[in-house]
Design an enzyme around this catalytic site. Structure first.
Site, PDB file in Angstrom:
ATOM      1  N   SER A   1       0.834  -1.207   0.000  1.00  0.00           N
ATOM      2  CA  SER A   1       0.000   0.000   0.000  1.00  0.00           C
ATOM      3  C   SER A   1       0.868   1.256   0.000  1.00  0.00           C
ATOM      4  O   SER A   1       1.873   1.336   0.706  1.00  0.00           O
ATOM      5  CB  SER A   1      -0.898   0.003   1.230  1.00  0.00           C
ATOM      6  OG  SER A   1      -1.705   1.162   1.231  1.00  0.00           O
TER       7      SER A   1
ATOM      8  N   LYS B   1      -3.732   2.283  -2.273  1.00  0.00           N
ATOM      9  CA  LYS B   1      -3.400   3.366  -1.351  1.00  0.00           C
ATOM     10  C   LYS B   1      -4.426   3.319  -0.221  1.00  0.00           C
ATOM     11  O   LYS B   1      -5.564   2.904  -0.430  1.00  0.00           O
ATOM     12  CB  LYS B   1      -3.562   4.691  -2.106  1.00  0.00           C
ATOM     13  CG  LYS B   1      -2.862   5.845  -1.459  1.00  0.00           C
ATOM     14  CD  LYS B   1      -1.768   6.304  -2.387  1.00  0.00           C
ATOM     15  CE  LYS B   1      -1.046   7.539  -1.978  1.00  0.00           C
ATOM     16  NZ  LYS B   1       0.218   7.633  -2.742  1.00  0.00           N
ATOM     17  N   SER B   2      -4.057   3.757   0.968  1.00  0.00           N
ATOM     18  CA  SER B   2      -5.026   3.767   2.060  1.00  0.00           C
ATOM     19  C   SER B   2      -6.070   4.859   1.819  1.00  0.00           C
ATOM     20  O   SER B   2      -5.725   6.015   1.580  1.00  0.00           O
ATOM     21  CB  SER B   2      -4.330   4.013   3.395  1.00  0.00           C
ATOM     22  OG  SER B   2      -3.582   2.876   3.759  1.00  0.00           O
TER      23      SER B   2
ATOM     24  N   GLY C   1       1.325  11.776   4.224  1.00  0.00           N
ATOM     25  CA  GLY C   1       0.176  12.335   4.939  1.00  0.00           C
ATOM     26  C   GLY C   1      -1.159  11.773   4.497  1.00  0.00           C
ATOM     27  O   GLY C   1      -2.172  12.476   4.501  1.00  0.00           O
ATOM     28  N   LEU C   2      -1.157  10.507   4.110  1.00  0.00           N
ATOM     29  CA  LEU C   2      -2.384   9.814   3.710  1.00  0.00           C
ATOM     30  C   LEU C   2      -3.225  10.562   2.676  1.00  0.00           C
ATOM     31  O   LEU C   2      -4.443  10.704   2.830  1.00  0.00           O
ATOM     32  CB  LEU C   2      -3.251   9.492   4.954  1.00  0.00           C
ATOM     33  CG  LEU C   2      -2.654   8.508   5.963  1.00  0.00           C
ATOM     34  CD1 LEU C   2      -3.480   8.492   7.246  1.00  0.00           C
ATOM     35  CD2 LEU C   2      -2.564   7.097   5.387  1.00  0.00           C
TER      36      LEU C   2
ATOM     37  N   CYS D   1       0.103   3.561  10.012  1.00  0.00           N
ATOM     38  CA  CYS D   1       0.797   4.697   9.404  1.00  0.00           C
ATOM     39  C   CYS D   1       1.483   5.488  10.526  1.00  0.00           C
ATOM     40  O   CYS D   1       0.832   5.876  11.493  1.00  0.00           O
ATOM     41  CB  CYS D   1      -0.183   5.590   8.657  1.00  0.00           C
ATOM     42  SG  CYS D   1       0.607   7.090   8.035  1.00  0.00           S
TER      43      CYS D   1
ATOM     44  N   ILE E   1       5.520  -5.555   8.235  1.00  0.00           N
ATOM     45  CA  ILE E   1       5.279  -4.402   9.090  1.00  0.00           C
ATOM     46  C   ILE E   1       4.990  -3.172   8.228  1.00  0.00           C
ATOM     47  O   ILE E   1       5.294  -3.166   7.028  1.00  0.00           O
ATOM     48  CB  ILE E   1       6.553  -4.095   9.961  1.00  0.00           C
ATOM     49  CG1 ILE E   1       7.761  -3.898   9.051  1.00  0.00           C
ATOM     50  CG2 ILE E   1       6.768  -5.130  11.009  1.00  0.00           C
ATOM     51  CD1 ILE E   1       9.050  -3.477   9.725  1.00  0.00           C
TER      52      ILE E   1
ATOM     53  N   GLY F   1      12.491   0.383   3.071  1.00  0.00           N
ATOM     54  CA  GLY F   1      13.663  -0.033   2.301  1.00  0.00           C
ATOM     55  C   GLY F   1      14.579  -0.964   3.074  1.00  0.00           C
ATOM     56  O   GLY F   1      14.278  -1.372   4.205  1.00  0.00           O
TER      57      GLY F   1
ATOM     58  N   GLY G   1       8.594  -5.080   4.168  1.00  0.00           N
ATOM     59  CA  GLY G   1       9.631  -4.222   4.748  1.00  0.00           C
ATOM     60  C   GLY G   1      11.000  -4.520   4.168  1.00  0.00           C
ATOM     61  O   GLY G   1      11.653  -5.479   4.568  1.00  0.00           O
TER      62      GLY G   1
END
Lengths: 261, 301
Positions: free
Chosen positions: B19, B43-44, B72-73, B128, B187, B213, B239
């Site tokens: 996401s 995307k969320s 920032g969502l 997030c 995660i 990364g 992750g």
């Protein structure tokens, strides 16, 4: 990671347009861009307008970041990352370069490298024309109000010139509606075309999906696209993305203006 | 060889798009689907349209360590997302709808809308690390996590995945609080920040961001390993996966599938195909015929 460069010269180009010269270790291609960060103000994409040892950004005062940049002087600093994206590819045969507003800044280093070419520099009026004396020959001006050169849109002048000459490739940059029209002309007349696009950009490195148009990221897959992609871009000049990613029409997009980079 | 099943959903390979990366527009999601991803996480998406933070929203760490971001969502809002989902589904791989909310009520509403839109599963963004009132601020509270997961599970018929934060010392407790979820995603990014020494200020406009990364891979692998040991849940690992060996590492820790994000920045959109062939090559060489033979194999008993 940013690197810091020092402004060595500031030059007035036109109304609200200045060029900032600096030295840098990077080796950009015409059409590539950088992310300029002015700490505590803004970070924004900017295409390179001079690519020699002394490099330059030609910047129109539009938003918060560019307004702040206009207040900077010789000796002040800029934070950079880049160069990013894909630049122009030089094609064989006579070229027509069509630059609208500060779109000409993106095209100028390319135009300097081209051999056989004609250049159209266009703007709303004479006081917004940039690089009036940068090219010695084969330069044609167009202004909406006729204050310099051809009276009317760059696309009209381009159509006339295409009637009379055998151009093999069109290079263009400027307002998206102008690019849309040039792409349509190129498609109809079966001429190759490369255009540098501008969409609302956030990350500049191809992850956030903000500047994507029809699945192509302007920041990584572009900003320069060739005809095979441009001809298939349904949203070009028709649909945009708001900062939220919402798909919006021309009427809903209040930010369509001149190329702000 | 690479087929895997998570929460009853069959994926042709275990490499899903994480996401937040190239998944705001349907065209990009279709492109990733056609580039070899086994599935897509959107995307969320939240209740309202959000522009996200101002630039800089991303910082590139030197030496290939990773990225720091605080987007920032940003998202068009759930009501404007119907067409994107409808079109994204044309990519031909399962689409998992990621959502974020400030309480169980919002998560519930968003889940139902996503289900209506036709997604194959829901991913609850409980993690997030840089949005006030959302994500990790909820995801470190076991009671809230339990309430959200249970409420959503009761009201939708599609599988529910819970994406958890590493920014806690009690990840196993959080995982247990989310035990009604059909799968756990471990995660999200690790909360961090960067200061530009020459400018003498934080780089990100939001100051704090999420680290992703290669530099976070050991944290992710540890989280998967630990949660796999302590729960019976199906796990999706994420992750810092950059290559086939990284993906296998997560799978051996206990993941049945993995998600790829920042690797697109390092290796391009072709990274899904590339990682898949790197995994196949390793498996052939080591005479492993099915990926499921490797799930959790590294657990020390």
């Amino acid at each position: 990671m940013y690197r810091v460069v020092e402004i060595e010269e500031v030059r007035d180009e036109a109304k609200d347009v200045k060029t900032f010269f600096f030295r840098d270790t990077s080796n950009p291609q015409p059409g590539q861009f950088y992310m300029i960060w002015i700490p505590q103000v803004d970070e924004f994409p900017m295409s390179i307008s001079y690519i020699g040892e002394l490099k330059g950004f030609t910047v129109k005062k539009i938003g918060k970041g560019t307004t702040k940049m206009h207040s900077l002087q010789k000796g002040d600093k800029l934070w950079l990352r880049g160069p990013y994206g894909k630049g122009f590819k030089i094609e064989e045969g006579k070229a027509l370069v069509v630059g609208g507003g500060t779109g000409m800044a993106t095209l100028a280093p390319l135009a300097e490298m081209l051999g056989n070419k004609d250049i159209i520099i266009a703007a709303k009026s004479e006081d917004e024309i940039i690089f009036r004396n940068r090219f010695k020959e084969n330069v044609f001006f167009a202004t909406d109000d006729g204050s310099l050169g051809f009276k009317g849109f760059a696309t009209k002048l381009a159509e006339r010139m295409i009637e009379e000459d055998d151009y093999k490739i069109i290079y263009t940059c400027g307002p998206e509606m102008m690019i849309r029209k040039m792409v349509d002309i190129a498609k109809e007349r079966k001429i190759k075309i490369q255009a540098s696009l501008e969409r609302y950009m956030k990350c500049g490195i191809g992850i956030c999906d903000s500047c994507t148009i029809n699945g192509y990221r302007v920041c990584v897959d572009g900003p320069v696209f060739s005809e095979e992609i441009l001809f298939s871009m349904d949203d070009l000049g028709r649909r945009w993305r708001a900062k939220s990613g919402k798909s919006i029409s021309k009427e809903e997009n209040h930010d369509i203006g001149e190329k702000s980079q | 060889m690479l087929e895997t099943v998570v929460s009853g959903i069959r994926f042709s390979n275990p490499l899903l798009l994480a996401s937040g990366i190239m998944d705001e527009t349907a065209d990009s999601m279709i492109r990733i689907s056609k580039s070899g991803a086994g599935g897509i996480v959107t995307k969320s998406i939240g209740m309202e349209e959000r522009e996200g933070y101002e630039n800089p929203v991303v910082y590139e760490l030197p030496n290939g360590l990773g990225l720091l971001n605080a987007m920032g969502l940003p998202n068009p809002g759930i009501e404007n997302y119907k067409n994107e989902i409808k079109n994204a589904l044309k990519g031909g791989v399962p689409v998992i709808g990621s959502i974020f909310g400030k309480d169980a009520g919002e998560f519930l509403y968003l889940s139902k809308r996503m289900e209506d839109y036709g997604v194959h599963a829901i991913e609850l963004n409980l993690s997030c690390p840089h949005a006030k009132g959302y994500g990790m601020e909820i995801g470190v509270d076991e009671n809230l996590v339990e309430e959200i997961v249970n409420e959503v599970k009761k009201s939708v018929n599609i599988p529910v995945w819970a994406k958890l934060t590493p920014n806690t010392h009690k990840i196993v407790d959080i995982a247990k609080a989310a035990e009604k979820a059909d799968a756990l995603v471990l995660i999200n990014t690790v909360r961090g920040m960067a200061i530009d020494v020459d400018a003498r200020v934080p780089v990100l406009k939001n100051v704090y961001g999420g680290l992703s990364g290669p530099c976070i891979k050991p944290i992710g692998v540890r989280a998967v390993y630990e949660v796999y040991r302590e729960t019976q849940k199906e796990i999706v690992g994420v992750g810092g996966i950059l290559n086939g060996r990284d993906a296998l590492e997560y799978i051996m820790a206990g993941a049945k599938a993995v998600q790829i994000g920042t690797a697109i920045y390092y290796r391009g959109v072709g990274v899904f195909h590339e990682i898949a062939s790197e995994m196949r090559e390793w498996m052939k060489k080591n005479k492993v015929s099915k990926i499921k033979e490797l799930v959790g194999i590294a657990q020390v008993r």
